[in-house]
Design a protein around this motif. Structure first.
Motif, PDB file in Angstrom:
ATOM      1  N   ALA A  10       0.812  -1.230   0.000  1.00 34.97           N
ATOM      2  CA  ALA A  10       0.000   0.000   0.000  1.00 34.97           C
ATOM      3  C   ALA A  10       0.837   1.269   0.000  1.00 34.97           C
ATOM      4  N   LEU A  11       2.007   1.212   0.641  1.00 34.53           N
ATOM      5  CA  LEU A  11       2.812   2.428   0.786  1.00 34.53           C
ATOM      6  C   LEU A  11       3.708   2.697  -0.420  1.00 34.53           C
ATOM      7  N   ARG A  12       3.638   1.831  -1.436  1.00 37.79           N
ATOM      8  CA  ARG A  12       4.336   2.086  -2.703  1.00 37.79           C
ATOM      9  C   ARG A  12       3.400   1.790  -3.869  1.00 37.79           C
ATOM     10  N   ASP A  13       3.288   0.532  -4.252  1.00 36.28           N
ATOM     11  CA  ASP A  13       2.541   0.250  -5.468  1.00 36.28           C
ATOM     12  C   ASP A  13       1.044   0.461  -5.309  1.00 36.28           C
ATOM     13  N   GLY A  14       0.523   0.223  -4.100  1.00 32.61           N
ATOM     14  CA  GLY A  14      -0.913   0.412  -3.893  1.00 32.61           C
ATOM     15  C   GLY A  14      -1.349   1.823  -4.217  1.00 32.61           C
ATOM     16  N   HIS A  15      -0.691   2.805  -3.592  1.00 30.27           N
ATOM     17  CA  HIS A  15      -1.111   4.187  -3.868  1.00 30.27           C
ATOM     18  C   HIS A  15      -0.565   4.698  -5.195  1.00 30.27           C
ATOM     19  N   GLN A  16       0.518   4.096  -5.696  1.00 23.99           N
ATOM     20  CA  GLN A  16       0.979   4.463  -7.038  1.00 23.99           C
ATOM     21  C   GLN A  16      -0.060   4.061  -8.078  1.00 23.99           C
ATOM     22  N   SER A  17      -0.654   2.884  -7.907  1.00 25.14           N
ATOM     23  CA  SER A  17      -1.615   2.374  -8.886  1.00 25.14           C
ATOM     24  C   SER A  17      -2.956   3.101  -8.837  1.00 25.14           C
ATOM     25  N   LEU A  18      -3.360   3.534  -7.643  1.00 25.43           N
ATOM     26  CA  LEU A  18      -4.704   4.100  -7.503  1.00 25.43           C
ATOM     27  C   LEU A  18      -4.737   5.620  -7.441  1.00 25.43           C
ATOM     28  N   ILE A  19      -3.770   6.244  -6.756  1.00 22.06           N
ATOM     29  CA  ILE A  19      -3.849   7.696  -6.568  1.00 22.06           C
ATOM     30  C   ILE A  19      -2.573   8.397  -7.030  1.00 22.06           C
ATOM     31  N   ALA A  20      -1.965   7.847  -8.061  1.00 20.70           N
ATOM     32  CA  ALA A  20      -0.800   8.483  -8.692  1.00 20.70           C
ATOM     33  C   ALA A  20       0.302   8.819  -7.692  1.00 20.70           C
ATOM     34  N   THR A  21       0.479   7.946  -6.702  1.00 24.80           N
ATOM     35  CA  THR A  21       1.596   8.039  -5.742  1.00 24.80           C
ATOM     36  C   THR A  21       1.530   9.312  -4.906  1.00 24.80           C
ATOM     37  N   ARG A  22       0.318   9.674  -4.476  1.00 25.31           N
ATOM     38  CA  ARG A  22       0.168  10.955  -3.773  1.00 25.31           C
ATOM     39  C   ARG A  22       0.132  10.861  -2.247  1.00 25.31           C
ATOM     40  N   LEU A  23       0.245   9.663  -1.671  1.00 25.73           N
ATOM     41  CA  LEU A  23       0.295   9.598  -0.213  1.00 25.73           C
ATOM     42  C   LEU A  23       1.480  10.415   0.284  1.00 25.73           C
ATOM     43  N   THR A  24       1.244  11.218   1.309  1.00 26.79           N
ATOM     44  CA  THR A  24       2.315  12.030   1.880  1.00 26.79           C
ATOM     45  C   THR A  24       2.965  11.298   3.049  1.00 26.79           C
ATOM     46  N   THR A  25       4.134  11.737   3.418  1.00 19.87           N
ATOM     47  CA  THR A  25       4.806  11.154   4.580  1.00 19.87           C
ATOM     48  C   THR A  25       3.964  11.343   5.830  1.00 19.87           C
ATOM     49  N   ASP A  26       3.325  12.502   5.955  1.00 19.87           N
ATOM     50  CA  ASP A  26       2.476  12.765   7.123  1.00 19.87           C
ATOM     51  C   ASP A  26       1.274  11.835   7.176  1.00 19.87           C
ATOM     52  N   GLU A  27       0.839  11.318   6.048  1.00 12.12           N
ATOM     53  CA  GLU A  27      -0.269  10.356   6.037  1.00 12.12           C
ATOM     54  C   GLU A  27       0.219   8.947   6.349  1.00 12.12           C
ATOM     55  N   ILE A  28       1.473   8.684   6.103  1.00 14.15           N
ATOM     56  CA  ILE A  28       2.029   7.352   6.323  1.00 14.15           C
ATOM     57  C   ILE A  28       2.474   7.133   7.766  1.00 14.15           C
ATOM     58  N   LEU A  29       3.151   8.110   8.336  1.00 19.43           N
ATOM     59  CA  LEU A  29       3.815   7.896   9.626  1.00 19.43           C
ATOM     60  C   LEU A  29       2.897   7.546  10.799  1.00 19.43           C
ATOM     61  N   ASP A 275     -10.964   8.212   0.815  1.00 20.80           N
ATOM     62  CA  ASP A 275     -12.149   9.031   0.527  1.00 20.80           C
ATOM     63  C   ASP A 275     -11.749  10.452   0.135  1.00 20.80           C
ATOM     64  N   LYS A 276     -10.720  10.973   0.793  1.00 23.24           N
ATOM     65  CA  LYS A 276     -10.232  12.327   0.477  1.00 23.24           C
ATOM     66  C   LYS A 276      -9.750  12.399  -0.962  1.00 23.24           C
ATOM     67  N   TYR A 277      -8.988  11.383  -1.376  1.00 18.14           N
ATOM     68  CA  TYR A 277      -8.457  11.393  -2.742  1.00 18.14           C
ATOM     69  C   TYR A 277      -9.526  11.106  -3.779  1.00 18.14           C
ATOM     70  N   THR A 278     -10.576  10.420  -3.370  1.00 21.13           N
ATOM     71  CA  THR A 278     -11.714  10.226  -4.267  1.00 21.13           C
ATOM     72  C   THR A 278     -12.453  11.553  -4.443  1.00 21.13           C
ATOM     73  N   ALA A 279     -12.669  12.257  -3.335  1.00 19.77           N
ATOM     74  CA  ALA A 279     -13.408  13.521  -3.373  1.00 19.77           C
ATOM     75  C   ALA A 279     -12.668  14.593  -4.167  1.00 19.77           C
ATOM     76  N   ASN A 280     -11.325  14.623  -4.056  1.00 19.89           N
ATOM     77  CA  ASN A 280     -10.596  15.687  -4.773  1.00 19.89           C
ATOM     78  C   ASN A 280     -10.248  15.301  -6.204  1.00 19.89           C
ATOM     79  N   GLY A 281     -10.678  14.108  -6.633  1.00 20.85           N
ATOM     80  CA  GLY A 281     -10.528  13.722  -8.029  1.00 20.85           C
ATOM     81  C   GLY A 281      -9.234  13.030  -8.385  1.00 20.85           C
TER      82      GLY A 281
END
Length: 455
Positions: A10-29, A275-281
């Protein structure tokens, strides 16, 4: 059979595949310590597009992200994806840059490096494998799985033996597009197990709708490790859900023994973020669709979203299906390269140009010209001679290892940003992504530079 091992993506390919690798460090830690207690074999947290995305879109230092994750993860191996001589960029880099990058990746916290070449040209893995072993990390060599008239079982078995001879510690079958069918997986893994004692990992995507079934047959065949993603960042163009696989094999001889309560907590944490990334497109609903046509087009999930973005930017989203149909034709013209970075982007872009211009190969990107010239390595099958002539005319084709033509470059990169860098990691960031890394370094706090100048 031995306990099944799980790599969380999820912390690499998961969010790369679904949300163009936009997870931030603050969301991960905030959740990483709980993930560390789940019982994963490893967590894929770095490499792939994460490096580029940190610098280009998130204004983050990817090295700092890795260090922060490593500081909180005490029990689980940290894993990254590396594109061999391409590192995390889109071209071949000098050997000294490859060696330095790998050294620093391990120093900053990586335990396992999954290294692959887009063409399965093992010459492009030699420097990386040596550097990974020298740095003391686990070297996992990946075959980029695809199908064509030349990509037979024997082809893959030969590649695996080459990788083992070069020093691989384990082998990954990297199924970027989700096209490895269940019974084919069973047959392939059974045959791989007969020729090597190296651990075998399977990586796939849910794009075509068969991934979980493929995993089940692979597990029956004795695969050692599978890649899964926590459910909010699973399915669609990502991997099968971690929880579902963990529950499926609970109380069996392959039980991965993951902590299901913690998995539920991890999933609950990521649901509102998704949900946040779905809402912001940023999460386009199309990437969650099941597309059985992928079995014909062989287009990886990330490539699907990239094609859609390219076409949307050109006000040509209605050409999406036409471009998808062009992809396998371009791929055959170019010698059946596997559709994995950077070849997936290159073939995809060429397909877009072919459709939008109305004439095939009227416009050809520099990267495709370089590929046809052999500067990315040897094409799996010969390139169509008519297409080759149209693209490069009578230019000579390179037959040596492409990196043999590149002089050492680390010191030159260092000179180019004299006064801006604070570490060798900064120099490496610049080497990979000169424009965006330079801007990132220039935008750092001014007092940092004053300290650097005073040393």
């Amino acid at each position: 059979m031995e306990r099944l091992k799980i790599t969380e993506t999820a912390l690499r390919d998961g969010h790369q595949s679904l949300i163009a690798t936009r997870l931030t460090t603050d969301e991960i830690l905030p959740i990483i310590e709980k993930m560390d207690q789940v019982g994963y074999y490893s967590m894929e947290v770095w490499g792939g597009a994460t490096f580029d995305a940190c610098l280009r879109y998130l204004n983050e230092d990817p090295w700092e992200r890795l260090r922060k994750i490593r500081a909180k993860v005490k029990n689980t191996k940290l894993q990254m994806l590396l594109r061999g001589q391409n590192l995390l960029g889109y071209k071949h880099y000098p050997d000294d840059v490859v060696e330095k990058f790998i050294q620093k990746a391990v120093e900053n916290g990586i335990d396992i490096i999954r290294v692959f070449d887009a063409l399965n040209d093992t010459r492009n893995l030699e420097t990386s494998i040596k550097a990974i072993k020298k740095a003391g990390a686990h070297c996992q060599c990946a075959i980029s799985y695809t199908t064509s008239k030349i990509h037979t079982t024997s082809y893959y078995l030969d590649k695996i033996k080459e990788m083992e001879k070069l020093g691989a510690d384990s082998i990954c079958i990297k199924d970027m597009a989700g096209i490895l069918t269940p019974y084919r997986a069973f047959e392939l893994i059974k045959k791989i197990k007969k020729i090597t004692d190296l651990p075998i990992e399977l990586h796939n995507h849910c794009t075509s709708g068969i991934a979980s079934m493929t995993y089940m047959k692979a597990i029956e065949a004795g695969v050692d490790i599978i890649d899964t993603a926590i459910s909010p960042f699973a399915t669609g163009t990502s991997q099968p859900p971690t929880e579902s696989l963990a529950i499926t094999y609970q109380n069996t001889d392959r039980d991965p023994k993951l902590n299901l309560d913690l998995l539920n907590e991890v999933a609950s944490y990521f649901k509102p973020i998704k949900d946040k990334y779905t809402a912001n497109g940023i999460l386009n609903p199309k990437v969650m669709n099941t597309e059985p046509k992928t079995l014909s087009y062989q287009v990886p999930g990330g490539m699907l979203s990239n094609l859609l973005s390219q076409l949307t930017a050109q006000n040509a989203a209605d050409k999406y299906e036409e471009v998808l149909a062009e992809v396998p034709r371009v791929r055959e013209d170019l010698g059946f390269p596997p559709l994995v970075t950077p070849l997936s982007q290159m073939v995809g872009t060429q397909s877009v140009f072919n459709v939008l211009t109305g004439e095939r190969y009227k416009v050809v990107p520099k990267e495709i010209k370089d590929y046809v010239k052999g500067l990315y390595g040897k094409s799996p099958a010969p390139i169509n001679e008519d297409i080759k002539k149209k693209i490069i005319g009578n230019d000579e084709v390179v037959t040596v290892r492409p990196a043999d033509l590149i002089e050492d470059g680390f010191d030159n990169y260092k000179k180019e940003i004299e006064g801006l860098y604070q570490s060798e990691e900064d120099i490496l960031s610049y080497a990979l992504f000169p424009q965006i890394a330079k801007k990132f370094l220039e935008d750092k706090e001014p007092e940092i530079y004053r300290i650097e100048l005073s040393l």
